[in-house]
Enzyme design. Structure first.
Site, PDB file in Angstrom:
ATOM      1  N   GLU A   1      26.709  25.056  10.153  1.00 56.29           N
ATOM      2  CA  GLU A   1      25.945  24.408  11.216  1.00 56.29           C
ATOM      3  C   GLU A   1      24.541  24.041  10.711  1.00 56.29           C
ATOM      4  OE1 GLU A   1      27.233  23.566  14.003  1.00 56.29           O
ATOM      5  OE2 GLU A   1      28.924  24.895  14.375  1.00 56.29           O
TER       6      GLU A   1
ATOM      7  N   ASP B   1      38.206  27.083   6.986  1.00 55.62           N
ATOM      8  CA  ASP B   1      37.653  28.068   7.914  1.00 55.62           C
ATOM      9  C   ASP B   1      38.716  28.688   8.817  1.00 55.62           C
ATOM     10  OD1 ASP B   1      37.963  25.590   9.188  1.00 55.62           O
ATOM     11  OD2 ASP B   1      35.837  25.298   9.534  1.00 55.62           O
TER      12      ASP B   1
ATOM     13  N   ASN C   1      27.033  17.339  15.262  1.00 57.98           N
ATOM     14  CA  ASN C   1      25.691  17.734  14.818  1.00 57.98           C
ATOM     15  C   ASN C   1      25.583  17.709  13.294  1.00 57.98           C
ATOM     16  OD1 ASN C   1      27.264  19.874  14.108  1.00 57.98           O
ATOM     17  ND2 ASN C   1      26.141  21.428  15.253  1.00 57.98           N
TER      18      ASN C   1
ATOM     19  N   HIS D   1      27.748  19.141  11.200  1.00 57.61           N
ATOM     20  CA  HIS D   1      28.312  20.294  10.483  1.00 57.61           C
ATOM     21  C   HIS D   1      29.531  19.883   9.660  1.00 57.61           C
ATOM     22  CE1 HIS D   1      30.963  21.547  14.172  1.00 57.61           C
ATOM     23  NE2 HIS D   1      31.717  20.903  13.316  1.00 57.61           N
TER      24      HIS D   1
HETATM   25  C1  F6R Z   1      37.615  21.989  10.726  1.00 52.51           C
HETATM   26  C2  F6R Z   1      36.180  22.029  10.531  1.00 52.51           C
HETATM   27  C3  F6R Z   1      35.207  21.274  11.371  1.00 52.51           C
HETATM   28  C4  F6R Z   1      35.667  19.886  11.817  1.00 52.51           C
HETATM   29  C5  F6R Z   1      34.607  19.176  12.668  1.00 52.51           C
HETATM   30  C6  F6R Z   1      35.105  17.853  13.226  1.00 52.51           C
HETATM   31  O1  F6R Z   1      38.288  22.821   9.805  1.00 52.51           O
HETATM   32  O2  F6R Z   1      35.781  22.728   9.673  1.00 52.51           O
HETATM   33  O3  F6R Z   1      34.001  21.167  10.685  1.00 52.51           O
HETATM   34  O4  F6R Z   1      35.987  19.114  10.690  1.00 52.51           O
HETATM   35  O5  F6R Z   1      34.218  19.998  13.721  1.00 52.51           O
HETATM   36  O6  F6R Z   1      36.114  18.128  14.150  1.00 52.51           O
HETATM   37  P1  F6R Z   1      36.998  16.965  14.787  1.00 52.51           P
HETATM   38  O7  F6R Z   1      37.781  16.380  13.660  1.00 52.51           O
HETATM   39  O8  F6R Z   1      37.898  17.677  15.767  1.00 52.51           O
HETATM   40  O9  F6R Z   1      36.058  16.003  15.410  1.00 52.51           O
END
Ligand code: F6R
Length: 247
Positions: A147, A71, A140, A142
Protein backbone atom coordinates in the site's frame (compact mmCIF):
# COMPACT_ATOMS: atom_id res chain seq x y z
CA UNK A 1 20.55 -2.79 -19.92
CA UNK A 2 18.17 0.04 -20.75
CA UNK A 3 14.70 0.49 -19.38
CA UNK A 4 11.97 -0.85 -21.64
CA UNK A 5 8.34 0.11 -21.06
CA UNK A 6 5.92 -1.26 -23.63
CA UNK A 7 2.32 -0.19 -23.60
CA UNK A 8 -0.27 -2.27 -25.44
CA UNK A 9 -3.63 -0.61 -25.88
CA UNK A 10 -6.53 -3.04 -26.02
CA UNK A 11 -10.02 -2.33 -27.25
CA UNK A 12 -11.75 -3.84 -24.23
CA UNK A 13 -11.33 -6.27 -21.32
CA UNK A 14 -11.48 -9.35 -23.58
CA UNK A 15 -8.84 -7.94 -25.92
CA UNK A 16 -6.67 -6.93 -22.95
CA UNK A 17 -6.97 -10.45 -21.54
CA UNK A 18 -6.05 -12.07 -24.86
CA UNK A 19 -3.02 -9.81 -25.31
CA UNK A 20 -1.79 -10.56 -21.79
CA UNK A 21 -2.43 -14.29 -22.22
CA UNK A 22 -0.44 -14.18 -25.46
CA UNK A 23 2.61 -12.85 -23.63
CA UNK A 24 2.23 -15.44 -20.86
CA UNK A 25 1.83 -18.28 -23.35
CA UNK A 26 4.90 -17.10 -25.28
CA UNK A 27 6.83 -17.32 -22.02
CA UNK A 28 5.60 -20.87 -21.38
CA UNK A 29 6.42 -21.97 -24.94
CA UNK A 30 9.91 -20.43 -24.79
CA UNK A 31 10.64 -21.91 -21.36
CA UNK A 32 8.32 -24.80 -20.42
CA UNK A 33 9.54 -24.85 -16.79
CA UNK A 34 9.31 -21.08 -16.37
CA UNK A 35 8.43 -19.43 -13.07
CA UNK A 36 5.26 -17.36 -13.31
CA UNK A 37 4.39 -14.81 -10.66
CA UNK A 38 0.59 -14.68 -10.47
CA UNK A 39 -2.00 -12.25 -9.18
CA UNK A 40 -5.61 -12.51 -8.06
CA UNK A 41 -8.34 -9.86 -8.43
CA UNK A 42 -10.64 -9.10 -11.33
CA UNK A 43 -7.95 -7.84 -13.74
CA UNK A 44 -6.23 -11.18 -14.54
CA UNK A 45 -9.34 -13.41 -14.59
CA UNK A 46 -9.87 -12.96 -18.33
CA UNK A 47 -6.24 -13.81 -19.09
CA UNK A 48 -6.55 -16.98 -17.01
CA UNK A 49 -9.74 -17.89 -18.88
CA UNK A 50 -7.92 -17.42 -22.19
CA UNK A 51 -4.98 -19.57 -21.08
CA UNK A 52 -7.42 -22.32 -20.03
CA UNK A 53 -9.05 -22.15 -23.47
CA UNK A 54 -5.70 -22.49 -25.26
CA UNK A 55 -4.78 -25.36 -22.93
CA UNK A 56 -7.99 -27.18 -23.92
CA UNK A 57 -7.17 -26.61 -27.58
CA UNK A 58 -3.84 -28.37 -26.99
CA UNK A 59 -1.74 -25.26 -27.54
CA UNK A 60 -0.29 -24.99 -24.04
CA UNK A 61 1.34 -27.40 -21.61
CA UNK A 62 1.65 -26.39 -17.95
CA UNK A 63 3.15 -29.67 -16.71
CA UNK A 64 6.52 -28.14 -15.89
CA UNK A 65 5.41 -24.58 -15.09
CA UNK A 66 6.09 -23.31 -11.58
CA UNK A 67 4.09 -20.52 -9.99
CA UNK A 68 4.36 -18.14 -7.06
CA UNK A 69 1.41 -15.96 -6.12
CA UNK A 70 1.78 -12.45 -4.85
CA UNK A 71 -0.29 -12.59 -1.71
CA UNK A 72 -2.73 -14.31 0.65
CA UNK A 73 -4.94 -13.32 3.58
CA UNK A 74 -3.69 -14.30 7.01
CA UNK A 75 -6.12 -16.50 8.92
CA UNK A 76 -7.97 -17.96 5.94
CA UNK A 77 -7.88 -21.68 5.19
CA UNK A 78 -7.15 -22.81 1.65
CA UNK A 79 -10.69 -24.14 1.41
CA UNK A 80 -12.15 -20.75 2.34
CA UNK A 81 -13.84 -19.34 -0.74
CA UNK A 82 -12.31 -15.91 -0.06
CA UNK A 83 -8.76 -17.25 0.07
CA UNK A 84 -6.47 -16.55 -2.83
CA UNK A 85 -5.62 -20.24 -2.87
CA UNK A 86 -9.27 -20.97 -3.63
CA UNK A 87 -9.31 -18.21 -6.25
CA UNK A 88 -6.30 -19.63 -8.10
CA UNK A 89 -7.71 -23.14 -8.13
CA UNK A 90 -11.08 -21.93 -9.20
CA UNK A 91 -9.87 -19.62 -11.98
CA UNK A 92 -6.82 -21.46 -13.27
CA UNK A 93 -5.12 -24.41 -11.61
CA UNK A 94 -7.95 -26.96 -11.64
CA UNK A 95 -8.60 -26.32 -15.33
CA UNK A 96 -5.06 -27.01 -16.59
CA UNK A 97 -2.40 -29.71 -16.26
CA UNK A 98 -0.27 -27.86 -13.74
CA UNK A 99 1.26 -29.96 -10.96
CA UNK A 100 -0.17 -28.44 -7.75
CA UNK A 101 3.14 -29.24 -6.05
CA UNK A 102 4.66 -26.63 -8.36
CA UNK A 103 2.24 -23.90 -7.28
CA UNK A 104 3.00 -21.64 -4.32
CA UNK A 105 0.86 -19.24 -2.33
CA UNK A 106 1.71 -17.91 1.14
CA UNK A 107 0.16 -20.11 3.83
CA UNK A 108 -2.49 -17.98 5.52
CA UNK A 109 -2.65 -20.42 8.43
CA UNK A 110 1.06 -20.43 9.28
CA UNK A 111 1.70 -20.10 13.04
CA UNK A 112 4.91 -18.17 12.69
CA UNK A 113 4.45 -15.22 10.33
CA UNK A 114 8.09 -14.30 10.15
CA UNK A 115 9.08 -17.87 9.34
CA UNK A 116 6.37 -17.99 6.67
CA UNK A 117 7.74 -14.85 5.01
CA UNK A 118 11.28 -16.27 5.01
CA UNK A 119 10.00 -19.61 3.66
CA UNK A 120 8.27 -17.80 0.84
CA UNK A 121 11.29 -15.69 -0.08
CA UNK A 122 13.38 -18.87 -0.09
CA UNK A 123 11.01 -20.52 -2.57
CA UNK A 124 11.37 -17.60 -4.98
CA UNK A 125 15.12 -17.65 -4.45
CA UNK A 126 15.40 -21.43 -4.97
CA UNK A 127 13.57 -21.05 -8.28
CA UNK A 128 16.25 -18.61 -9.41
CA UNK A 129 13.73 -15.75 -9.48
CA UNK A 130 10.52 -15.08 -11.37
CA UNK A 131 10.59 -15.16 -15.18
CA UNK A 132 7.34 -13.28 -15.68
CA UNK A 133 5.33 -11.46 -13.02
CA UNK A 134 1.69 -10.67 -13.76
CA UNK A 135 0.33 -7.67 -11.85
CA UNK A 136 -2.85 -5.69 -11.34
CA UNK A 137 -2.90 -2.20 -9.85
CA UNK A 138 -5.12 -0.91 -7.06
CA UNK A 139 -6.97 2.42 -7.19
CA UNK A 140 -4.43 3.87 -4.79
CA UNK A 141 -1.48 2.54 -6.79
CA UNK A 142 -0.87 -0.54 -4.69
CA UNK A 143 0.72 -3.63 -6.24
CA UNK A 144 0.16 -6.90 -4.39
CA UNK A 145 -0.63 -5.66 -0.85
CA UNK A 146 2.08 -3.00 -0.96
CA UNK A 147 0.00 0.00 0.00
CA UNK A 148 1.09 3.66 -0.32
CA UNK A 149 4.14 4.60 1.77
CA UNK A 150 5.59 1.11 1.56
CA UNK A 151 9.34 0.72 1.80
CA UNK A 152 10.58 -0.23 -1.69
CA UNK A 153 13.29 -2.53 -0.32
CA UNK A 154 10.92 -5.00 1.38
CA UNK A 155 10.64 -8.67 0.46
CA UNK A 156 7.75 -10.90 1.62
CA UNK A 157 6.11 -9.47 4.73
CA UNK A 158 2.89 -9.33 6.72
CA UNK A 159 0.77 -6.19 6.31
CA UNK A 160 -2.12 -4.77 8.33
CA UNK A 161 -4.97 -4.10 5.93
CA UNK A 162 -6.25 -0.56 5.89
CA UNK A 163 -9.68 0.15 7.31
CA UNK A 164 -10.99 0.93 3.81
CA UNK A 165 -9.76 -2.43 2.47
CA UNK A 166 -11.36 -4.24 5.42
CA UNK A 167 -14.64 -2.40 4.83
CA UNK A 168 -14.49 -3.12 1.09
CA UNK A 169 -13.96 -6.83 1.79
CA UNK A 170 -16.73 -6.98 4.38
CA UNK A 171 -19.39 -7.57 1.71
CA UNK A 172 -17.80 -10.94 0.96
CA UNK A 173 -18.10 -12.22 4.52
CA UNK A 174 -21.07 -13.09 6.75
CA UNK A 175 -19.64 -11.39 9.82
CA UNK A 176 -17.29 -8.40 10.13
CA UNK A 177 -15.18 -10.43 12.62
CA UNK A 178 -14.42 -12.88 9.81
CA UNK A 179 -12.90 -10.26 7.51
CA UNK A 180 -9.11 -10.68 7.48
CA UNK A 181 -7.17 -7.84 9.05
CA UNK A 182 -3.73 -8.96 7.83
CA UNK A 183 -2.23 -10.40 4.69
CA UNK A 184 1.04 -11.83 3.47
CA UNK A 185 2.47 -10.10 0.45
CA UNK A 186 5.54 -10.25 -1.68
CA UNK A 187 7.42 -6.99 -1.35
CA UNK A 188 8.43 -4.51 -4.00
CA UNK A 189 11.90 -6.05 -3.90
CA UNK A 190 10.58 -9.49 -4.97
CA UNK A 191 8.48 -7.91 -7.71
CA UNK A 192 11.28 -5.72 -9.06
CA UNK A 193 13.59 -8.74 -9.25
CA UNK A 194 11.25 -10.48 -11.73
CA UNK A 195 12.80 -10.69 -15.19
CA UNK A 196 9.66 -9.45 -16.93
CA UNK A 197 6.59 -7.69 -15.59
CA UNK A 198 3.20 -7.61 -17.28
CA UNK A 199 0.63 -5.30 -15.71
CA UNK A 200 -3.02 -5.62 -16.75
CA UNK A 201 -5.43 -2.78 -16.13
CA UNK A 202 -8.90 -1.91 -17.35
CA UNK A 203 -11.62 0.63 -16.72
CA UNK A 204 -11.94 4.37 -16.56
CA UNK A 205 -11.76 4.35 -12.75
CA UNK A 206 -8.07 3.32 -13.02
CA UNK A 207 -7.12 6.07 -15.54
CA UNK A 208 -5.92 8.58 -12.91
CA UNK A 209 -3.77 6.11 -11.04
CA UNK A 210 -2.28 4.77 -14.30
CA UNK A 211 -1.28 8.34 -15.19
CA UNK A 212 0.17 8.99 -11.71
CA UNK A 213 2.04 5.68 -11.65
CA UNK A 214 3.59 5.86 -15.11
CA UNK A 215 3.87 9.58 -15.89
CA UNK A 216 4.34 10.88 -12.37
CA UNK A 217 7.38 10.79 -10.10
CA UNK A 218 8.64 7.50 -8.64
CA UNK A 219 7.41 7.68 -5.07
CA UNK A 220 6.38 5.31 -2.26
CA UNK A 221 3.06 7.25 -2.20
CA UNK A 222 2.27 5.45 -5.47
CA UNK A 223 3.86 2.00 -5.06
CA UNK A 224 3.36 1.04 -8.75
CA UNK A 225 5.47 4.05 -9.82
CA UNK A 226 8.60 2.03 -8.98
CA UNK A 227 7.79 -0.11 -12.03
CA UNK A 228 9.09 2.77 -14.18
CA UNK A 229 12.54 1.66 -13.05
CA UNK A 230 12.06 -1.97 -14.16
CA UNK A 231 13.96 -2.90 -17.29
CA UNK A 232 11.24 -5.05 -18.90
CA UNK A 233 7.75 -3.76 -18.15
CA UNK A 234 4.72 -4.31 -20.37
CA UNK A 235 1.46 -2.56 -19.58
CA UNK A 236 -1.63 -4.04 -21.21
CA UNK A 237 -4.63 -1.82 -20.70
CA UNK A 238 -7.92 -1.02 -22.30
CA UNK A 239 -8.46 2.42 -23.84
CA UNK A 240 -10.32 3.71 -20.79
CA UNK A 241 -7.54 2.82 -18.32
CA UNK A 242 -4.85 4.26 -20.62
CA UNK A 243 -6.86 7.35 -21.57
CA UNK A 244 -4.73 9.74 -19.46
CA UNK A 245 -1.35 8.54 -20.75
CA UNK A 246 -1.54 10.66 -23.92
CA UNK A 247 -0.74 7.77 -26.27
C1 F6R B 1 -3.96 -9.34 -6.27
C2 F6R B 1 -3.28 -8.15 -5.81
C3 F6R B 1 -3.86 -6.77 -5.90
C4 F6R B 1 -4.68 -6.49 -7.16
C5 F6R B 1 -5.23 -5.06 -7.18
C6 F6R B 1 -6.15 -4.81 -8.36
O1 F6R B 1 -3.19 -10.50 -6.04
O2 F6R B 1 -2.23 -8.30 -5.31
O3 F6R B 1 -2.84 -5.84 -5.79
O4 F6R B 1 -3.89 -6.73 -8.29
O5 F6R B 1 -5.92 -4.81 -6.00
O6 F6R B 1 -7.30 -5.58 -8.18
P1 F6R B 1 -8.40 -5.72 -9.33
O7 F6R B 1 -7.73 -6.44 -10.46
O8 F6R B 1 -9.48 -6.57 -8.71
O9 F6R B 1 -8.82 -4.35 -9.68
Amino acid sequence: MGVIMRIYKATDYTDMSRKAANIISAQIIMKPNCVLGLATGSSPIGAYRQLVEWYHKGDLDFSEVRTVNLDEYKGLHREDQQSYYYFMNDNLFRHINIDLANTNIPNGMADDSLAECRRYDNIVHSFGGIDLQLLGIGHNGHIAFNEPDIAFEKSTHLVSLTESTIQANARLFDRIEDVPTHAYTMGIKNIMQAKKIVLVVSGEEKADIVRDAFLGPVTPNVPASILQMHNDLTIVGDGAALSKLNI
